[in-house]
Write a protein that holds these residues in place. Sequence first.
Motif, PDB file in Angstrom:
ATOM      1  N   VAL A  46      -7.097   9.381  -4.809  1.00  0.00           N
ATOM      2  CA  VAL A  46      -6.628   7.997  -4.682  1.00  0.00           C
ATOM      3  C   VAL A  46      -7.645   7.155  -3.912  1.00  0.00           C
ATOM      4  CG1 VAL A  46      -4.878   6.527  -3.597  1.00  0.00           C
ATOM      5  CG2 VAL A  46      -4.184   8.529  -4.924  1.00  0.00           C
ATOM      6  N   TYR A  47      -8.189   7.718  -2.832  1.00  0.00           N
ATOM      7  CA  TYR A  47      -9.129   6.972  -2.014  1.00  0.00           C
ATOM      8  C   TYR A  47     -10.495   6.804  -2.676  1.00  0.00           C
ATOM      9  CZ  TYR A  47      -6.082   6.869   2.082  1.00  0.00           C
ATOM     10  OH  TYR A  47      -5.062   6.625   2.962  1.00  0.00           O
ATOM     11  N   GLU A  55      -7.766   1.760  -4.170  1.00  0.00           N
ATOM     12  CA  GLU A  55      -6.896   1.904  -3.013  1.00  0.00           C
ATOM     13  C   GLU A  55      -7.682   2.347  -1.778  1.00  0.00           C
ATOM     14  OE1 GLU A  55      -2.615   3.989  -2.188  1.00  0.00           O
ATOM     15  OE2 GLU A  55      -3.067   3.155  -4.155  1.00  0.00           O
ATOM     16  N   PHE A  68       0.829  -1.201   0.000  1.00  0.00           N
ATOM     17  CA  PHE A  68       0.000   0.000   0.000  1.00  0.00           C
ATOM     18  C   PHE A  68       0.866   1.254   0.000  1.00  0.00           C
ATOM     19  CE2 PHE A  68      -1.916   3.216   2.883  1.00  0.00           C
ATOM     20  CZ  PHE A  68      -2.937   3.650   2.042  1.00  0.00           C
ATOM     21  N   HIS A 115       1.050   4.198  -2.576  1.00  0.00           N
ATOM     22  CA  HIS A 115       0.305   5.342  -2.066  1.00  0.00           C
ATOM     23  C   HIS A 115       1.127   6.619  -1.972  1.00  0.00           C
ATOM     24  CE1 HIS A 115      -2.732   7.383   0.403  1.00  0.00           C
ATOM     25  NE2 HIS A 115      -1.719   7.800   1.139  1.00  0.00           N
ATOM     26  N   THR A 129       0.442  10.524  -3.549  1.00  0.00           N
ATOM     27  CA  THR A 129      -0.081  11.572  -2.665  1.00  0.00           C
ATOM     28  C   THR A 129       1.081  12.372  -2.075  1.00  0.00           C
ATOM     29  OG1 THR A 129      -0.106  10.034  -0.788  1.00  0.00           O
ATOM     30  CG2 THR A 129      -2.137  10.237  -2.080  1.00  0.00           C
TER      31      THR A 129
END
Length: 205
Positions: free
Chosen positions: A94-95, A99, A64, A68, A72
């Motif tokens: 992204v969220y 993810e 992750f 991630h 970000t």
Amino acid sequence: MAVRSETSRKAVLQATMDLLSDTPPGPITLQKLSIEAIARQAGVSKMTIYRWWPNKAAIVIDSFIDNHVAQTPIQDEGPAIDALREHLKSLARVYSGPEGRLVAQLIAECQFDPSTLDEFKQRFWRGRVDASSTLIQRAIREGALRPDVDPTVLAETLYGPIYFRLLFQTNDLTDEVIDAQLDAVLRGFGPATPTHPPARAGRAK
């Protein structure tokens, strides 16, 4: 680290994300994901996996983070408030995808497994809060925030609504939502507006 080892490590991280994604060979839920499945997908042995990670949760968290953080970023250039706004927007974008569902599963897993919670806080959450707090400290120096603001408290205040929306699916995570959220926070944490005493009325002649 040897080239062969680094290649295998990357293969394990990618295999984990592939299995948890929305497209084949996924999706597999975090609860059903196994070390055996990861090893098979990555083309490595279970012994190779356990050489680097103590358990499944640690692999998922590293997978992750590997994806991630790059998506970000927390920029060092330009006004700190602008960098903070862009970071929060990138997090929301992204969220809004696969993810987001993965991190929601991770947080759920943390509620039942103290070791997963500790891994998540140590490897991910604390690093993100620290990086955001550093940006907030710069915003304070730039005069965009009050000097008495606690950077850690403000960082958690900004992240909190995003994770609330993610977990409860109350509303979409959009740029407009992030703008409104940050603007609301700035009204409370921004520099005080100077107040001037009312002008005295002149004496009547």
